[in-house]
Write an enzyme that holds these catalytic residues in place. Structure first.
Site, short mmCIF file in Angstrom:
data_model
loop_
_atom_site.label_atom_id
_atom_site.label_comp_id
_atom_site.label_asym_id
_atom_site.label_seq_id
_atom_site.Cartn_x
_atom_site.Cartn_y
_atom_site.Cartn_z
N GLU A 169 8.47 -4.51 0.63
CA GLU A 169 7.63 -5.13 -0.39
C GLU A 169 8.26 -5.30 -1.60
O GLU A 169 7.36 -5.85 -2.42
CB GLU A 169 6.23 -4.51 -0.05
CG GLU A 169 5.54 -4.97 1.31
CD GLU A 169 4.07 -4.27 1.48
OE1 GLU A 169 3.88 -3.40 0.81
OE2 GLU A 169 3.55 -4.72 2.33
N LYS A 206 11.87 -0.59 -0.83
CA LYS A 206 10.78 0.49 -0.64
C LYS A 206 10.91 0.97 0.83
O LYS A 206 10.64 2.03 1.25
CB LYS A 206 9.52 -0.37 -0.68
CG LYS A 206 8.15 0.18 -0.54
CD LYS A 206 6.81 -0.75 -0.46
CE LYS A 206 5.74 0.02 -0.42
NZ LYS A 206 4.58 -0.98 -0.42
C1 BGC Z 1 3.50 -0.57 3.49
C2 BGC Z 1 3.09 -1.59 4.72
C3 BGC Z 1 2.20 -0.88 5.25
C4 BGC Z 1 0.90 -0.58 4.35
C5 BGC Z 1 -0.08 0.36 5.01
C6 BGC Z 1 2.25 -0.17 2.63
O1 BGC Z 1 2.83 0.55 1.48
O2 BGC Z 1 4.62 -1.16 2.61
O3 BGC Z 1 4.32 -1.74 5.40
O4 BGC Z 1 1.89 -1.62 6.42
O5 BGC Z 1 1.31 0.43 3.24
O6 BGC Z 1 0.45 1.57 5.45
#
Ligand code: BGC
Length: 759
Positions: A488, A601
């Site tokens: 992300e 990330k």
């Molecule tokens: C992650 C996602 C994940 C979410 C809940 C986020 O920080 O990037 O991939 O689904 O957290 O765990």
């Protein structure tokens, strides 16, 4: 990172009271039982920094969306896990002075969570401003034997005085969510009553109209002998309490046992909640704290028999894995297909307590390996039941013909995430749901699942992919524009390798599923074709064209798969060059700086190789791991486990071990400086995978079980059990040998390293 918790094989221990760590400890010491749970806040009043949190599974509030700039297609609300009415409070005053650890001198403070039996204990000596000293020993649990029951034993010993103790035992529904979008309280009172031996409040969630009935009663003891007190009752808005006074005698221990029931309208008829609560309250008080605890403890012991992992020679690693397994087991017990696993479980409000792709991509293998297959199946059926909503969700975004886009975040199947780069673009989640079906069938062999539920979901997802790609006349390939991958720290990119890969794979797997179902049950297939108006010939021809002509960005000279178009234009730096003060990046850098940087990330090329590893060579893996790992900051809790598994394949023992500590002790050592918001429950399943798939090298290929174990240098030995197709397999690995045997069920051919063995 903060390391203040003591290392112990079965316990989490905090010694000494440091208010600055209180919220972290409240998360880490959380307890639950699959139906309800709570942060480890104090029973007595505390005016210092705290985050109250009691949660009831499946009970949520649709908080109206709040964004700076509305975008068409945003969901109307974000489903929030609710801070529910509290049953744990025990307000204590001595001679008119309130016991409040923020105002008292606190000595010998110890908070301890026994993971073997799910008991939370807190002991301390407090000196009140008047100089009165008391010793307190508070124990509590949320019963694993009955998910609607909790109990506390709160023992007070006056050390240097005799005097009046005044106690209030409330049910308090006047609670709030810290993350409320409009500072609104989410509960309304429906009913309350209190008398001298019980208090009950029914609270209703606004909009969703869930009823939660919370009831308490109590018993008092002097030096372990029942000592009745004269009680009164008190009520006010959303609040009912029992109060009493007692003459404390120096050095004589007085204890209060507070029993609680928490019943939700998800499991009881609304008009029968009070009578059900009263009945249960009577029976648990008759049962008593010790017997209730025995039943709870026995339940835990049974669960541990199947799921424990032992590690000898490395206490930090041992504590880490048990903590992760403990949290997973108390978050989701798998007996209710309406429930799922929120990223924070019962330990905090963040992430809304809803369902993410985390379940299929990370949690499923844990439940497949440690419990009955039905538990994992329930998780799949949960998504099947949400299929219509996924189709509606896609339709809202302009997709047609039954294309399904599963939500990024959901409680009831509706999307409730509202950041455009995630809601609309982080569509790889759809692939994970297809992958979950594949993973379940690969492990259990239950191909029939495709006929019953799986194929319908796969067709919906494939239809989505087929509409989401477009033909690039320039590249002469299908491309997918404007997406966000699992990493992300990049948004709105073109041709995210992982997303394109999983989309192409889904189209291929759906074809295999069609071929299977047609033979398995022709009538069922035809019924489905009708139900979803499936134009097999036309649609599958298109899917075949897309999957064989999907664009997957790569640098063939360097043998790298490229995270997305243009990745190599970035300034390619490595994490070891970052200053300590810059970490975690998401708390220190502006968003645009993160987006422009190469820092990752969670590494989505590596995620893709992990999912589909049989399609990649060892050299492919090595080149890509060596390139992406050094840029990965692991600021997603889901990241390190995949690196353990891949580093294990590559023989990078030190890296695998480093990443194992990071995933298993992520919350215990607060690696990402965010444990105070709650624990990272879903990534804990990744910790389990790190040991079983990483160090143990477990794989299932063509219905056969493979292991390829190695042992980190820091460990003397380790062992784990897995359930596999009606058997339980015990794996013991030491420096000298590997021993794998079937301890229950029929013999099985198991391939260890390259060798076939009959275990
Ligand atoms: C992650 C996602 C994940 C979410 C809940 C986020 O920080 O990037 O991939 O689904 O957290 O765990």
């Amino acid at each position: 990172m903060k390391q203040y918790l003591k290392h112990d094989a079965w316990k989490i221990i905090e010694e000494g009271f440091t208010p600055a760590n209180n919220r972290i400890s409240e998360s880490v010491f959380s307890i639950g039982n699959g139906r309800m749970g709570q942060r480890a806040t104090f029973e007595e009043q505390y005016s210092g920094d705290t985050h109250q949190g009691s949660y009831v599974a499946g009970v949520y509030y649709p908080d109206k969306t709040r964004v700076g700039w509305w975008k068409n297609g945003y969901p109307e609300y974000f489903a929030k896990v609710l801070n529910a009415p509290s049953w744990i409070d025990i307000d204590v005053s001595i001679e008119g002075e309130v016991l409040d650890l923020a105002k008292a001198k606190v000595e010998n403070f110890k908070r301890e969570l026994n993971m073997q039996n799910g008991l939370l204990t807190r002991t301390f000596i407090a000196t009140l401003p008047s100089g009165k000293r008391i010793a307190v020993d508070a124990k509590r649990f949320c019963s694993m034997a009955d998910g609607e029951v909790g109990a506390i034993r709160y023992a007070i010993t006056p050390l240097n005085f005799s005097g009046n103790l005044s106690v209030v035992l409330p049910v308090d529904a006047d609670v709030e969510n810290k993350d409320a979008n409009y500072d609104e309280k989410f509960w309304e009172e429906i009913y309350k009553s209190a008398d001298i031996d019980r208090a009950i409040v029914i609270a209703e969630t606004k909009k969703t109209k869930f009823h939660v009935c919370t009831g308490i009663n109590f018993l008092t003891k002097e030096n372990d002998k029942v000592k009745p007190v004269v009680a009164k009752s008190e009520t006010r808005d959303k609040y009912a309490a029992i109060t009493f006074n007692y003459d404390l005698k120096e050095n004589i221990t007085f204890s209060i046992e507070k029993y609680a029931v928490v019943l939700s309208s998800e499991n009881h008829k609304k008009d029968l909640l009070v009578s059900a609560a009263e009945q249960k309250l009577r029976s648990i008080k008759t049962e008593g704290f010790d017997r209730l605890f025995d039943a709870h403890q026995n339940n835990w012991l049974k669960r541990w028999q199947g799921a424990d992992i032992t590690i000898e020679g490395d206490i930090a690693a041992q504590q880490g894995i048990r903590f992760n397994i403990f949290q997973l087991m108390q978050t989701y017990t798998g007996d209710d297909e309406r429930l799922n696993i929120g990223p924070k479980g019962f330990t905090g409000e963040k992430y809304g307590g809803s369902t993410y792709w985390d379940t299929e991509a990370y949690c499923l293998p844990f439940y497949l390996g440690t419990t009955d297959e039905k538990v994992a199946r329930n998780l799949l059926v949960y998504r099947y039941k949400h299929l219509q909503k996924a189709i509606e969700n896609a339709a809202k975004l302009g997709f047609t013909n039954g294309a399904a886009l599963y939500p990024m975040v959901t409680m009831n199947g509706e999307e409730c995430h509202n950041e455009w780069e995630i809601t609309f673009e982080e569509i790889h989640r759809n692939g994970a749901i297809a992958y979950g079906i594949y993973d379940y069938i690969r492990y259990t062999g239950e191909e029939k699942y495709l006929t019953q539920y799986g194929l319908e979901v796969l067709i919906g997802i494939s239809r989505f992919w087929a509409q989401r790609v477009n033909w690039s006349a320039d590249k002469k390939k299908y491309v997918m524009l404007g997406v966000t991958g699992p990493n992300e720290y990049e948004n709105n990119v073109n041709n995210n390798w992982y997303t394109n890969l999983i989309a192409a794979w889904t189209l291929e797997y759906t074809q295999q599923a069609i071929d299977f179902v047609k033979i398995d049950d022709k009538a069922a297939y035809e019924k489905l074709v009708k139900k979803v108006s499936f134009n097999e010939k036309e649609e599958t021809a298109k899917w075949s064209d897309i999957r064989t002509n999907m664009y997957l960005p790569e640098d063939s000279k360097r043998g790298l798969y490229l995270q997305q178009d243009g990745f190599l234009d970035k300034e390619l730096l490595t994490v070891d060059k970052l200053r300590k003060e810059d970490r975690p990046l998401n708390q220190k850098w502006s968003w645009d700086r993160i987006l422009r940087s190469c820092f990752i990330k969670q590494a989505d090329v590596l995620q893709g190789i992990y999912f589909f590893e049989d399609r990649f060579s060892f050299d492919d893996l090595k080149r890509n791991f060596d390139f992406y790992e050094p840029m990965t900051v692991h600021e997603s809790s889901l990241s390190p486990c995949v690196h353990v598994i891949l580093a294990s394949v590559l023989g990078y023992k030190e890296k695998a071990y480093e990443m194992y500590l990071r995933t298993s002790r992520l919350d215990l050592d607060d690696y990402n400086n965010d444990t105070e918001d709650g624990c990272h429950i879903t990534s804990m399943a990744g910790t389990w995978m790190s040991v079983v798939k990483g160090f143990g090298g477990m794989r299932v290929r063509d219905g056969k079980l493979y292991f390829n174990p190695f042992i980190p240098d820091q460990w003397k030995s380790y062992s784990f059990k897995v359930e596999f197709r009606g058997r339980v397999i015990l794996v013991n690995v030491s420096k000298a040998s590997t021993d794998i045997k079937v301890i229950s069920g029929d013999p099985l051919e198991i391939i260890v390293g390259e060798e076939k063995e009959l275990a």
